[in-house]
Design a protein around this motif. Structure first.
Motif, PDB file in Angstrom:
ATOM      1  N   ALA A  79       0.832  -1.198   0.000  1.00 16.51           N
ATOM      2  CA  ALA A  79       0.000   0.000   0.000  1.00 16.51           C
ATOM      3  C   ALA A  79       0.873   1.257   0.000  1.00 16.51           C
ATOM      4  O   ALA A  79       0.533   2.263  -0.641  1.00 16.51           O
ATOM      5  CB  ALA A  79      -0.930  -0.003   1.211  1.00 16.51           C
ATOM      6  N   ALA A  80       2.019   1.185   0.700  1.00 18.86           N
ATOM      7  CA  ALA A  80       2.937   2.333   0.725  1.00 18.86           C
ATOM      8  C   ALA A  80       3.479   2.618  -0.670  1.00 18.86           C
ATOM      9  O   ALA A  80       3.696   3.775  -1.040  1.00 18.86           O
ATOM     10  CB  ALA A  80       4.077   2.053   1.701  1.00 18.86           C
ATOM     11  N   ARG A  81       3.697   1.546  -1.455  1.00 27.54           N
ATOM     12  CA  ARG A  81       4.189   1.725  -2.833  1.00 27.54           C
ATOM     13  C   ARG A  81       3.121   2.408  -3.691  1.00 27.54           C
ATOM     14  O   ARG A  81       3.422   3.237  -4.550  1.00 27.54           O
ATOM     15  CB  ARG A  81       4.549   0.363  -3.423  1.00 27.54           C
ATOM     16  CG  ARG A  81       4.954   0.411  -4.888  1.00 27.54           C
ATOM     17  CD  ARG A  81       6.292   1.088  -5.108  1.00 27.54           C
ATOM     18  NE  ARG A  81       6.540   1.321  -6.527  1.00 27.54           N
ATOM     19  CZ  ARG A  81       6.937   0.397  -7.394  1.00 27.54           C
ATOM     20  NH1 ARG A  81       7.115  -0.861  -6.974  1.00 27.54           N
ATOM     21  NH2 ARG A  81       7.149   0.702  -8.646  1.00 27.54           N
ATOM     22  N   LEU A  82       1.874   2.075  -3.422  1.00 23.20           N
ATOM     23  CA  LEU A  82       0.776   2.729  -4.138  1.00 23.20           C
ATOM     24  C   LEU A  82       0.811   4.234  -3.901  1.00 23.20           C
ATOM     25  O   LEU A  82       0.709   5.027  -4.844  1.00 23.20           O
ATOM     26  CB  LEU A  82      -0.561   2.138  -3.675  1.00 23.20           C
ATOM     27  CG  LEU A  82      -1.820   2.898  -4.123  1.00 23.20           C
ATOM     28  CD1 LEU A  82      -1.997   2.807  -5.630  1.00 23.20           C
ATOM     29  CD2 LEU A  82      -3.053   2.351  -3.403  1.00 23.20           C
ATOM     30  N   ILE A  83       0.966   4.620  -2.651  1.00 21.02           N
ATOM     31  CA  ILE A  83       0.999   6.049  -2.328  1.00 21.02           C
ATOM     32  C   ILE A  83       2.191   6.725  -2.987  1.00 21.02           C
ATOM     33  O   ILE A  83       2.079   7.839  -3.519  1.00 21.02           O
ATOM     34  CB  ILE A  83       1.049   6.243  -0.792  1.00 21.02           C
ATOM     35  CG1 ILE A  83      -0.196   5.632  -0.140  1.00 21.02           C
ATOM     36  CG2 ILE A  83       1.140   7.732  -0.453  1.00 21.02           C
ATOM     37  CD1 ILE A  83      -1.508   6.178  -0.658  1.00 21.02           C
ATOM     38  N   ASP A  84       3.334   6.040  -2.982  1.00 21.02           N
ATOM     39  CA  ASP A  84       4.523   6.611  -3.629  1.00 21.02           C
ATOM     40  C   ASP A  84       4.275   6.850  -5.120  1.00 21.02           C
ATOM     41  O   ASP A  84       4.665   7.887  -5.668  1.00 21.02           O
ATOM     42  CB  ASP A  84       5.728   5.670  -3.449  1.00 21.02           C
ATOM     43  CG  ASP A  84       6.244   5.653  -2.012  1.00 21.02           C
ATOM     44  OD1 ASP A  84       5.900   6.587  -1.262  1.00 21.02           O
ATOM     45  OD2 ASP A  84       6.970   4.706  -1.649  1.00 21.02           O
ATOM     46  N   GLU A  85       3.636   5.878  -5.790  1.00 20.94           N
ATOM     47  CA  GLU A  85       3.386   6.014  -7.219  1.00 20.94           C
ATOM     48  C   GLU A  85       2.387   7.125  -7.504  1.00 20.94           C
ATOM     49  O   GLU A  85       2.510   7.851  -8.493  1.00 20.94           O
ATOM     50  CB  GLU A  85       2.866   4.685  -7.800  1.00 20.94           C
ATOM     51  CG  GLU A  85       3.911   3.593  -7.908  1.00 20.94           C
ATOM     52  CD  GLU A  85       5.043   3.960  -8.859  1.00 20.94           C
ATOM     53  OE1 GLU A  85       4.778   4.584  -9.898  1.00 20.94           O
ATOM     54  OE2 GLU A  85       6.209   3.630  -8.567  1.00 20.94           O
ATOM     55  N   VAL A  86       1.390   7.286  -6.633  1.00 27.24           N
ATOM     56  CA  VAL A  86       0.425   8.373  -6.808  1.00 27.24           C
ATOM     57  C   VAL A  86       1.121   9.715  -6.619  1.00 27.24           C
ATOM     58  O   VAL A  86       0.878  10.669  -7.373  1.00 27.24           O
ATOM     59  CB  VAL A  86      -0.760   8.211  -5.824  1.00 27.24           C
ATOM     60  CG1 VAL A  86      -1.660   9.444  -5.886  1.00 27.24           C
ATOM     61  CG2 VAL A  86      -1.556   6.952  -6.149  1.00 27.24           C
ATOM     62  N   HIS A  87       1.991   9.814  -5.622  1.00 32.99           N
ATOM     63  CA  HIS A  87       2.761  11.054  -5.410  1.00 32.99           C
ATOM     64  C   HIS A  87       3.573  11.381  -6.666  1.00 32.99           C
ATOM     65  O   HIS A  87       3.637  12.514  -7.106  1.00 32.99           O
ATOM     66  CB  HIS A  87       3.689  10.888  -4.206  1.00 32.99           C
ATOM     67  CG  HIS A  87       3.008  11.156  -2.904  1.00 32.99           C
ATOM     68  ND1 HIS A  87       3.631  11.750  -1.826  1.00 32.99           N
ATOM     69  CD2 HIS A  87       1.728  10.924  -2.492  1.00 32.99           C
ATOM     70  CE1 HIS A  87       2.772  11.866  -0.825  1.00 32.99           C
ATOM     71  NE2 HIS A  87       1.614  11.354  -1.201  1.00 32.99           N
ATOM     72  N   LYS A  88       4.211  10.331  -7.219  1.00 33.26           N
ATOM     73  CA  LYS A  88       5.022  10.524  -8.424  1.00 33.26           C
ATOM     74  C   LYS A  88       4.150  10.988  -9.590  1.00 33.26           C
ATOM     75  O   LYS A  88       4.531  11.853 -10.375  1.00 33.26           O
ATOM     76  CB  LYS A  88       5.716   9.211  -8.784  1.00 33.26           C
ATOM     77  CG  LYS A  88       6.735   9.334  -9.910  1.00 33.26           C
ATOM     78  CD  LYS A  88       7.169   7.983 -10.465  1.00 33.26           C
ATOM     79  CE  LYS A  88       7.701   7.071  -9.384  1.00 33.26           C
ATOM     80  NZ  LYS A  88       8.151   5.773  -9.978  1.00 33.26           N
ATOM     81  N   ALA A  89       2.949  10.401  -9.688  1.00 32.81           N
ATOM     82  CA  ALA A  89       2.049  10.757 -10.788  1.00 32.81           C
ATOM     83  C   ALA A  89       1.572  12.198 -10.694  1.00 32.81           C
ATOM     84  O   ALA A  89       1.307  12.847 -11.715  1.00 32.81           O
ATOM     85  CB  ALA A  89       0.847   9.810 -10.795  1.00 32.81           C
ATOM     86  N   LEU A  90       1.474  12.706  -9.470  1.00 37.92           N
ATOM     87  CA  LEU A  90       0.968  14.069  -9.286  1.00 37.92           C
ATOM     88  C   LEU A  90       2.073  15.107  -9.201  1.00 37.92           C
ATOM     89  O   LEU A  90       1.789  16.304  -9.104  1.00 37.92           O
ATOM     90  CB  LEU A  90       0.120  14.130  -8.015  1.00 37.92           C
ATOM     91  CG  LEU A  90      -1.173  13.299  -8.028  1.00 37.92           C
ATOM     92  CD1 LEU A  90      -1.859  13.372  -6.674  1.00 37.92           C
ATOM     93  CD2 LEU A  90      -2.109  13.762  -9.138  1.00 37.92           C
ATOM     94  N   THR A  91       3.309  14.655  -9.229  1.00 41.13           N
ATOM     95  CA  THR A  91       4.440  15.582  -9.138  1.00 41.13           C
ATOM     96  C   THR A  91       4.977  15.890 -10.525  1.00 41.13           C
ATOM     97  O   THR A  91       5.382  14.967 -11.242  1.00 41.13           O
ATOM     98  CB  THR A  91       5.575  14.983  -8.285  1.00 41.13           C
ATOM     99  OG1 THR A  91       5.055  14.664  -6.985  1.00 41.13           O
ATOM    100  CG2 THR A  91       6.717  15.973  -8.152  1.00 41.13           C
ATOM    101  N   PRO A  92       4.950  17.145 -10.940  1.00 40.61           N
ATOM    102  CA  PRO A  92       5.462  17.494 -12.266  1.00 40.61           C
ATOM    103  C   PRO A  92       6.913  17.077 -12.423  1.00 40.61           C
ATOM    104  O   PRO A  92       7.685  17.085 -11.466  1.00 40.61           O
ATOM    105  CB  PRO A  92       5.305  19.019 -12.328  1.00 40.61           C
ATOM    106  CG  PRO A  92       4.286  19.343 -11.290  1.00 40.61           C
ATOM    107  CD  PRO A  92       4.460  18.326 -10.210  1.00 40.61           C
ATOM    108  N   ARG A  93       7.292  16.714 -13.647  1.00 42.42           N
ATOM    109  CA  ARG A  93       8.671  16.326 -13.906  1.00 42.42           C
ATOM    110  C   ARG A  93       9.613  17.491 -13.624  1.00 42.42           C
ATOM    111  O   ARG A  93       9.331  18.625 -13.965  1.00 42.42           O
ATOM    112  CB  ARG A  93       8.837  15.886 -15.364  1.00 42.42           C
ATOM    113  CG  ARG A  93       8.097  14.581 -15.691  1.00 42.42           C
ATOM    114  CD  ARG A  93       8.413  14.108 -17.084  1.00 42.42           C
ATOM    115  NE  ARG A  93       7.679  12.886 -17.406  1.00 42.42           N
ATOM    116  CZ  ARG A  93       7.809  12.225 -18.537  1.00 42.42           C
ATOM    117  NH1 ARG A  93       8.643  12.673 -19.472  1.00 42.42           N
ATOM    118  NH2 ARG A  93       7.113  11.123 -18.775  1.00 42.42           N
ATOM    119  N   GLY A  94      10.716  17.148 -12.986  1.00 35.06           N
ATOM    120  CA  GLY A  94      11.704  18.178 -12.691  1.00 35.06           C
ATOM    121  C   GLY A  94      11.515  18.783 -11.320  1.00 35.06           C
ATOM    122  O   GLY A  94      12.366  19.524 -10.833  1.00 35.06           O
TER     123      GLY A  94
END
Length: 605
Positions: free
Chosen positions: A588-603
């Protein structure tokens, strides 16, 4: 040597037993011969139905051959070759020269026929003496001639040691040998049988054929077989650790190398049939235009190009000219011809392999044979890769289940001991410790069951049960699509506890409908999308295609069990910008990490 062979007469003279042969310097006869040859050539060119003369009695195996030829040819039987048959386009004579005596031909006629045969014939004694050779035998190289004479001598010797049975088929010895570069010959040898004989004599008949083309085909098929074996040589452990994109990239590299090195093809595509939608999905494309890749094709004999036709019928198809063939749609850049073969596992068609060329009429039936054999290895490789992934999933669940069974008794013992201790202990602090031990035992059991469930669960959910709302996720609108109710609900619950507003969809079509509705005027769009790739109606790539027009590509996450990607959605979506993938079962923690990554603009930091 016991069946008829078809040979074209060498010249008009060789088919005229009654004609006179012009002597050297006889210009009048030579001129007459040229005029006759010209008239015959004109007559042959004008004839719609070529004439075939069978110099063998009717019956036997020739009747079936005659029926096959009669539709397009004029077929006649003849006991001997006469003037009436001098206009024949083809002669069919017994392949065994020893049977010529049964045709009723005269000595001159036999000489004509034996010299017209497109094979080198010879008669050799057991002592190695050449008694006779036809005209073609006289023209072969001395090195080849010596090989034939030596082999025929050995055959004549071996025949003498055999028991003779006049009612049995005569023995035949067959040999193949190579001479020079890519020259392959077949030599067949049989004993010469004299009428009334009671044993095999000391003479052998040799028939030599140039089968170099057969040799080239044989070598090519062997090369295809070796390339196919390399294509399917996988390191099971290494493949099990690969994700879907890496597995397909590995296969693409191998297929591309084999196509270029062995088949000499540069432009090809592989499409697989989606079991849910029935579409032919492109999974590997080399040298094809984007328009060709984007075509939506189905297995159908009409309206879906050569690819759809082959997928529907299971029959290979050669498009000789893309500009005139109505079945051809669009493929490789500047393609002028194509060859399409089915990909089959057993009797089941799983897709097609389509190869294209910039040359008109670049493929023939021989290419069909090569590519059809290669396609079997490609289908086998695709099947093997998917099976290894499924095996990894089932094996993991099996091992975890066995482990759970092994530790069940010790865990039960711990619980019994805590119960016994609880009865005699009055200290609250110690009682609390015992309660904690019982809770931990139950947690161990629960986690083992979750792990055993494999892709059908979310791991570590309890560890995040007390986490408060996430500022990055608070108020964000999320779409979750998974046909597994348990996983979909668990993901929605984890995201909801962190402040997300979640729309849960049970299949791909429902997800697409929600996405399209969110894009309408006056509707609130989704901030990110999480979708399983294998759903019963629309796959993950289709959801990605729609979602990428509504939300940023990096805000889309695809999920798959143990890297299993039957529609190759992850690979195709990755090629179009998708960068977030979760392989079930995940924490579940990996899910949250991936969602954070998805919502964080590149750079961004």
């Amino acid at each position: 040597m016991s069946s008829p062979g078809c040979h074209r007469p060498k010249s008009s003279d060789s088919t005229k037993p009654s004609g006179k042969v012009a002597g050297i310097g006889d210009q009048s006869a030579r001129l007459t011969r040229r005029v006759t040859q010209r008239k015959r050539l004109e007559k042959q060119m004008a004839r719609v139905r070529p004439k075939i003369v069978f110099l063998t009695p009717p019956g036997g195996g020739t009747e079936e051959l005659r029926e096959l030829l009669a539709e397009h040819c004029q077929v006649v039987y003849a006991d001997s070759l006469g003037p009436r048959d001098s206009d024949a386009d083809y002669l069919v004579i017994p392949a065994d020269p020893g049977n010529l005596g049964q045709t009723g031909l005269g000595d001159h006629e036999r000489d004509v026929l034996l010299n017209s045969v497109g094979e080198a014939l010879c008669l050799v004694t057991s002592g190695g003496k050449l008694l006779w050779g036809n005209r073609m035998f006289d023209t072969i190289d001395d090195d080849i001639k010596q090989v034939v004479l030596t082999a025929a001598q050995e055959a004549a010797v071996s025949f003498q040691g055999l028991d003779y049975d006049p009612g049995a088929e005569p023995p035949i010895i067959r040999r193949e040998f190579e001479m020079g570069d890519n020259k392959l010959y077949e030599l067949r040898m049989a004993p010469m049988i004299v009428e009334g004989a009671t044993e095999f004599g000391d003479r052998a008949v040799g028939v030599l054929r140039d089968i170099s083309h057969t040799g080239v085909v044989r070598k090519k098929l062997k090369a295809v077989e070796q390339a196919g074996a390399r294509l399917n040589r996988f390191d099971r452990d290494a493949v099990a650790k690969m994700n879907a994109a890496q597995r397909l990239r590995l296969l693409e590299e191998r297929v591309t190398k084999a196509s270029k090195d062995v088949l000499d093809y540069d432009h090809f595509t592989i499409r697989l049939i989606d079991d849910h939608t029935g579409r032919l999905e492109p999974v590997i494309s080399v040298g094809f235009t984007q328009d060709a890749i984007d075509l939506e094709l189905y297995p159908a004999e009409e309206g879906n190009g050569t690819i759809g036709y082959v997928a529907a019928t299971g029959k290979p198809y050669i498009c000789h000219d893309t500009t005139t063939d109505e079945k051809y749609l669009v493929g490789a850049s500047e393609a002028r011809s194509s060859l399409t073969v089915p990909l089959m596992v057993g009797e089941h068609i799983i897709g097609v392999l389509d190869i294209e060329s910039k040359e008109v009429d670049a493929f023939d039936e021989q290419d069909v044979q090569y590519v059809a054999q290669f396609s079997r290895y490609v289908a086998m490789a695709l099947q093997t890769l998917n099976m290894l992934v499924v095996e990894r999933s089932s094996t993991g669940a099996s091992i975890t289940g066995r482990f759970e069974g092994e530790i069940k008794a010790p865990l039960d013992d711990i619980l019994r001991e805590t119960d016994i201790c609880s009865e005699s202990i009055k200290d609250p602090e110690t009682a609390a410790h015992l309660a904690k031990i019982r809770a931990d035992v139950e947690a161990i059991r629960k986690r083992l069951k979750n792990v055993a469930a494999g892709p059908n669960t979310l791991l570590g959910v309890d560890d995040l049960s007390t986490v408060k709302a996430d500022e990055l996720l608070k108020g964000k609108r999320a779409l979750v699509a998974d046909d597994n109710d348990r996983i979909g609900s668990m993901i929605a619950d984890v995201l909801g506890r962190r402040g997300c507003r979640v729309t849960l969809c049970k299949n791909g079509q429902e997800a697409i409908n929600e996405l399209e509705a969110s894009a309408a005027d006056g509707h609130e769009r989704f901030d990110f999308v999480i979708s399983d790739i294998s759903m019963p109606d629309r796959n993950g790539y289709e959801v990605f295609s729609v979602a990428s027009q509504i939300v940023p590509e990096e805000a889309i996450i695809l999920m798959t069990g143990f890297g299993y990607d039957p529609h190759h959605s992850i690979v195709r979506a990755s090629q179009e910008g998708m960068r977030n993938v979760l392989y079930k079962p995940f924490q579940a923690a990996r899910l949250i990490d991936e969602v954070h990554k998805a919502l964080t603009p590149r750079g961004s930091a």
